[in-house]
Design a protein around this motif. Structure first.
Motif, PDB file in Angstrom:
ATOM      1  N   TRP A   1       0.776  -1.107   0.024  1.00 26.19           N
ATOM      2  CA  TRP A   1      -0.076  -0.083  -0.062  1.00 26.19           C
ATOM      3  C   TRP A   1       0.713   1.016   0.039  1.00 26.19           C
ATOM      4  O   TRP A   1       0.581   2.243  -0.757  1.00 26.19           O
ATOM      5  CB  TRP A   1      -0.874   0.005   1.362  1.00 26.19           C
ATOM      6  CG  TRP A   1      -1.885   1.145   1.169  1.00 26.19           C
ATOM      7  CD1 TRP A   1      -2.928   1.525   0.318  1.00 26.19           C
ATOM      8  CD2 TRP A   1      -1.867   2.207   1.993  1.00 26.19           C
ATOM      9  NE1 TRP A   1      -3.756   2.657   0.671  1.00 26.19           N
ATOM     10  CE2 TRP A   1      -2.971   2.999   1.851  1.00 26.19           C
ATOM     11  CE3 TRP A   1      -1.231   2.704   3.118  1.00 26.19           C
ATOM     12  CZ2 TRP A   1      -3.322   4.213   2.454  1.00 26.19           C
ATOM     13  CZ3 TRP A   1      -1.436   3.614   3.929  1.00 26.19           C
ATOM     14  CH2 TRP A   1      -2.478   4.648   3.693  1.00 26.19           C
ATOM     15  N   LEU A   2       1.934   1.416   0.724  1.00 21.98           N
ATOM     16  CA  LEU A   2       2.843   2.262   0.741  1.00 21.98           C
ATOM     17  C   LEU A   2       3.452   2.538  -0.748  1.00 21.98           C
ATOM     18  O   LEU A   2       3.460   3.481  -0.969  1.00 21.98           O
ATOM     19  CB  LEU A   2       3.995   2.132   1.935  1.00 21.98           C
ATOM     20  CG  LEU A   2       5.169   3.288   2.040  1.00 21.98           C
ATOM     21  CD1 LEU A   2       4.216   4.495   2.723  1.00 21.98           C
ATOM     22  CD2 LEU A   2       6.189   2.696   2.501  1.00 21.98           C
ATOM     23  N   LEU A   3       3.986   1.468  -1.317  1.00 20.95           N
ATOM     24  CA  LEU A   3       4.332   1.657  -2.570  1.00 20.95           C
ATOM     25  C   LEU A   3       3.445   2.157  -3.555  1.00 20.95           C
ATOM     26  O   LEU A   3       3.864   3.139  -4.275  1.00 20.95           O
ATOM     27  CB  LEU A   3       5.162   0.229  -2.783  1.00 20.95           C
ATOM     28  CG  LEU A   3       5.783   0.295  -4.197  1.00 20.95           C
ATOM     29  CD1 LEU A   3       7.114   0.992  -4.222  1.00 20.95           C
ATOM     30  CD2 LEU A   3       6.019  -1.326  -4.618  1.00 20.95           C
ATOM     31  N   VAL A   4       2.507   1.573  -3.595  1.00 18.13           N
ATOM     32  CA  VAL A   4       1.345   1.927  -4.573  1.00 18.13           C
ATOM     33  C   VAL A   4       0.878   3.588  -4.230  1.00 18.13           C
ATOM     34  O   VAL A   4       0.767   4.216  -5.367  1.00 18.13           O
ATOM     35  CB  VAL A   4       0.107   1.250  -4.785  1.00 18.13           C
ATOM     36  CG1 VAL A   4       0.796  -0.391  -5.252  1.00 18.13           C
ATOM     37  CG2 VAL A   4      -0.700   1.118  -3.487  1.00 18.13           C
ATOM     38  N   THR A   5       0.987   3.711  -3.157  1.00 19.15           N
ATOM     39  CA  THR A   5       0.309   5.259  -2.782  1.00 19.15           C
ATOM     40  C   THR A   5       1.314   6.154  -3.159  1.00 19.15           C
ATOM     41  O   THR A   5       1.002   7.292  -3.442  1.00 19.15           O
ATOM     42  CB  THR A   5       0.169   5.424  -1.173  1.00 19.15           C
ATOM     43  OG1 THR A   5      -1.013   4.153  -1.131  1.00 19.15           O
ATOM     44  CG2 THR A   5      -0.511   6.673  -1.074  1.00 19.15           C
TER      45      THR A   5
ATOM     46  N   ILE B   1      -4.508  11.188   1.815  1.00 25.35           N
ATOM     47  CA  ILE B   1      -4.710   9.883   2.169  1.00 25.35           C
ATOM     48  C   ILE B   1      -6.113   9.390   1.492  1.00 25.35           C
ATOM     49  O   ILE B   1      -7.009   9.757   1.707  1.00 25.35           O
ATOM     50  CB  ILE B   1      -4.739   9.682   3.558  1.00 25.35           C
ATOM     51  CG1 ILE B   1      -3.711  10.176   4.422  1.00 25.35           C
ATOM     52  CG2 ILE B   1      -5.311   8.176   4.068  1.00 25.35           C
ATOM     53  CD1 ILE B   1      -3.742   9.830   5.904  1.00 25.35           C
ATOM     54  N   ASN B   2      -5.956   8.448   0.736  1.00 24.49           N
ATOM     55  CA  ASN B   2      -7.280   7.675   0.143  1.00 24.49           C
ATOM     56  C   ASN B   2      -7.508   6.658   0.752  1.00 24.49           C
ATOM     57  O   ASN B   2      -6.820   5.458   0.546  1.00 24.49           O
ATOM     58  CB  ASN B   2      -6.685   7.474  -1.492  1.00 24.49           C
ATOM     59  CG  ASN B   2      -8.283   7.076  -2.384  1.00 24.49           C
ATOM     60  OD1 ASN B   2      -9.283   7.102  -1.735  1.00 24.49           O
ATOM     61  ND2 ASN B   2      -7.736   6.645  -3.854  1.00 24.49           N
TER      62      ASN B   2
ATOM     63  N   LEU C   1       3.259  14.138   8.448  1.00 24.08           N
ATOM     64  CA  LEU C   1       2.064  13.506   8.852  1.00 24.08           C
ATOM     65  C   LEU C   1       1.060  14.367   9.862  1.00 24.08           C
ATOM     66  O   LEU C   1       0.334  13.748  10.521  1.00 24.08           O
ATOM     67  CB  LEU C   1       2.365  12.131   9.648  1.00 24.08           C
ATOM     68  CG  LEU C   1       3.105  11.112   8.753  1.00 24.08           C
ATOM     69  CD1 LEU C   1       3.051   9.818   9.448  1.00 24.08           C
ATOM     70  CD2 LEU C   1       2.073  10.707   7.458  1.00 24.08           C
ATOM     71  N   SER C   2       1.532  15.515  10.209  1.00 30.51           N
ATOM     72  CA  SER C   2       0.831  16.354  11.038  1.00 30.51           C
ATOM     73  C   SER C   2      -0.479  16.712  10.412  1.00 30.51           C
ATOM     74  O   SER C   2      -0.814  16.607   9.130  1.00 30.51           O
ATOM     75  CB  SER C   2       1.696  17.838  11.284  1.00 30.51           C
ATOM     76  OG  SER C   2       1.748  18.366  10.111  1.00 30.51           O
ATOM     77  N   ARG C   3      -1.571  17.037  11.267  1.00 28.16           N
ATOM     78  CA  ARG C   3      -2.639  17.254  10.870  1.00 28.16           C
ATOM     79  C   ARG C   3      -3.129  18.122   9.889  1.00 28.16           C
ATOM     80  O   ARG C   3      -3.962  18.093   8.866  1.00 28.16           O
ATOM     81  CB  ARG C   3      -3.628  17.730  11.965  1.00 28.16           C
ATOM     82  CG  ARG C   3      -5.200  17.813  11.856  1.00 28.16           C
ATOM     83  CD  ARG C   3      -5.907  17.942  12.991  1.00 28.16           C
ATOM     84  NE  ARG C   3      -5.830  16.889  14.077  1.00 28.16           N
ATOM     85  CZ  ARG C   3      -6.327  16.849  15.502  1.00 28.16           C
ATOM     86  NH1 ARG C   3      -7.032  17.788  15.549  1.00 28.16           N
ATOM     87  NH2 ARG C   3      -6.019  15.612  16.097  1.00 28.16           N
TER      88      ARG C   3
ATOM     89  N   PHE D   1       1.203  13.551   1.964  1.00 30.66           N
ATOM     90  CA  PHE D   1       0.937  11.958   2.324  1.00 30.66           C
ATOM     91  C   PHE D   1       1.586  11.175   1.263  1.00 30.66           C
ATOM     92  O   PHE D   1       2.326  10.316   1.406  1.00 30.66           O
ATOM     93  CB  PHE D   1      -0.423  11.516   2.538  1.00 30.66           C
ATOM     94  CG  PHE D   1      -0.538  10.096   3.141  1.00 30.66           C
ATOM     95  CD1 PHE D   1       0.017   9.732   4.506  1.00 30.66           C
ATOM     96  CD2 PHE D   1      -0.751   9.158   2.177  1.00 30.66           C
ATOM     97  CE1 PHE D   1       0.114   8.381   4.927  1.00 30.66           C
ATOM     98  CE2 PHE D   1      -0.745   7.475   2.689  1.00 30.66           C
ATOM     99  CZ  PHE D   1      -0.254   7.377   3.986  1.00 30.66           C
ATOM    100  N   ALA D   2       1.395  11.547   0.108  1.00 33.10           N
ATOM    101  CA  ALA D   2       1.726  10.750  -1.129  1.00 33.10           C
ATOM    102  C   ALA D   2       3.223  11.262  -1.255  1.00 33.10           C
ATOM    103  O   ALA D   2       4.120  10.275  -1.648  1.00 33.10           O
ATOM    104  CB  ALA D   2       1.250  11.097  -2.339  1.00 33.10           C
ATOM    105  N   LEU D   3       3.765  12.290  -0.867  1.00 32.77           N
ATOM    106  CA  LEU D   3       5.305  12.462  -0.683  1.00 32.77           C
ATOM    107  C   LEU D   3       5.805  11.732   0.537  1.00 32.77           C
ATOM    108  O   LEU D   3       7.000  11.379   0.234  1.00 32.77           O
ATOM    109  CB  LEU D   3       5.484  14.076  -0.679  1.00 32.77           C
ATOM    110  CG  LEU D   3       4.974  14.821  -1.556  1.00 32.77           C
ATOM    111  CD1 LEU D   3       5.241  16.367  -1.532  1.00 32.77           C
ATOM    112  CD2 LEU D   3       5.820  14.475  -3.043  1.00 32.77           C
ATOM    113  N   PHE D   4       5.166  11.676   1.473  1.00 25.10           N
ATOM    114  CA  PHE D   4       5.725  10.781   2.378  1.00 25.10           C
ATOM    115  C   PHE D   4       5.857   9.495   2.177  1.00 25.10           C
ATOM    116  O   PHE D   4       6.960   9.052   2.539  1.00 25.10           O
ATOM    117  CB  PHE D   4       4.857  10.862   3.761  1.00 25.10           C
ATOM    118  CG  PHE D   4       4.852   9.878   4.918  1.00 25.10           C
ATOM    119  CD1 PHE D   4       5.861  10.046   5.731  1.00 25.10           C
ATOM    120  CD2 PHE D   4       4.005   8.684   4.724  1.00 25.10           C
ATOM    121  CE1 PHE D   4       5.773   8.850   6.653  1.00 25.10           C
ATOM    122  CE2 PHE D   4       4.291   7.852   5.578  1.00 25.10           C
ATOM    123  CZ  PHE D   4       5.278   7.994   6.766  1.00 25.10           C
TER     124      PHE D   4
END
Length: 293
Positions: free
Chosen positions: A40-44, A52-53, A248-250, A257-260
């Motif tokens: 999931w991390l890889l495809v995201t 976040i989807n 990941l802060s609010r 998130f995708a960059l993360f």
């Protein structure tokens, strides 16, 4: 061979076959559970949506923009190249210092005989049982008194300072080196340092690789100690772990998130490549040190 014997043999084969299938099924389920977050991390990381989807496992559309932005377009929030360089410098210094400490302590306990040697071994193993986070407050105030907070020197000192306590597996490997070789070197007039560097170390390549990888991985993946020491708020001074966590802060997660995820994949590449190249020596170092220790 009687009919009853043949029947028992068939039943035994069936039981073994069923047992093998069940074992492999359990292992496959555990592997799937372990791999799902990584996939999931890889495809995201290739998702065109930056947040976040949670509606679908796989992204609706894919792009390389996340990797391009993380590597070549840093901004005030995502400064991955600088974080990567900071972490790499700290990891390299810690790798050299910690490896030297571990090897020297292991050699002293394995090959040297001195008063209170057994007592020191027991004390070091006992101290190593306590989590390092228990000393975080004391370590922070010591570094603050020495004016070493918000500095890479202080961070490296924290990582390398107690590394010698992890000598046990290395000592187990040194115990397998024939004592006759060390004694022959002593008869030829070699000092302990020369025996250590020219006799023991050349014969200990597997445990040397194991120690180097462990020493490099510690600062590469650590967040707690790095966050405690590098707390100035200047993002360009952070390590990769602190920088990625900040995404990941609010207020930032919906845009970064995708960059993360892309940064998380990039961080794993050096360790993965190093482990694949050195896997043979790494496994041999662990097994030899654990069996003989």
């Amino acid at each position: 061979m009687t009919a009853s014997t043949q029947k028992q043999l068939r039943q035994g084969k069936i039981r073994r076959g069923v047992g093998s299938v069940l074992r492999h099924l359990v292992l496959a389920i555990l592997a799937a559970v372990w791999l799902v977050p990584i996939v999931w991390l890889l495809v995201t990381s290739f998702s065109s949506y930056r947040g976040i989807n949670i509606t679908t496992f796989f992204p609706e559309s894919y792009t390389l923009d996340n990797y391009i932005d993380v590597l070549f377009h840093p901004d005030s929030v995502a400064q991955f190249p600088q974080w990567f360089a900071n972490t790499f410098v700290v990891a390299c210094f810690n790798c050299v210092i910690s490896t030297c400490f571990v090897l020297m302590v292991a050699y002293a306990f394995s090959c040297c005989r001195f008063k209170s040697r057994r007592l020191l071994q027991n004390l070091s193993v006992t101290v190593n049982l306590f989590p390092g986070v228990l000393a975080m407050i004391a370590v922070y105030f010591v570094l603050r008194y020495l004016n070493l907070t918000n500095s890479y020197a202080g961070l490296i000192m924290v990582y390398a300072g107690s590394s010698g306590l992890g000598y046990l597996i290395c000592k187990g490997f040194f115990d397998t080196v024939p004592a006759s070789l060390r004694e022959a070197a002593k008869l030829d007039g070699a000092s302990e340092a020369r025996i250590f560097l020219q006799v023991v170390i050349p014969m200990s390549r597997p445990i040397l690789v194991y120690t180097i990888i462990n020493s490099f991985m510690m600062p590469w993946t650590d967040f707690v100690m790095a966050k405690m020491i590098l707390n100035s708020g200047v993002s360009s001074d952070w390590t990769v772990a602190i920088g990625l966590y900040n995404m990941l802060s609010r207020t930032l997660v919906n845009n970064y998130f995708a960059l993360f995820c892309a940064g998380g994949v990039l961080v794993s590449i050096p360790i993965s490549v190093l482990f694949v190249i050195m896997q043979k020596f790494y496994v041999e170092g662990i097994t030899s040190g654990a069996d003989k220790g």
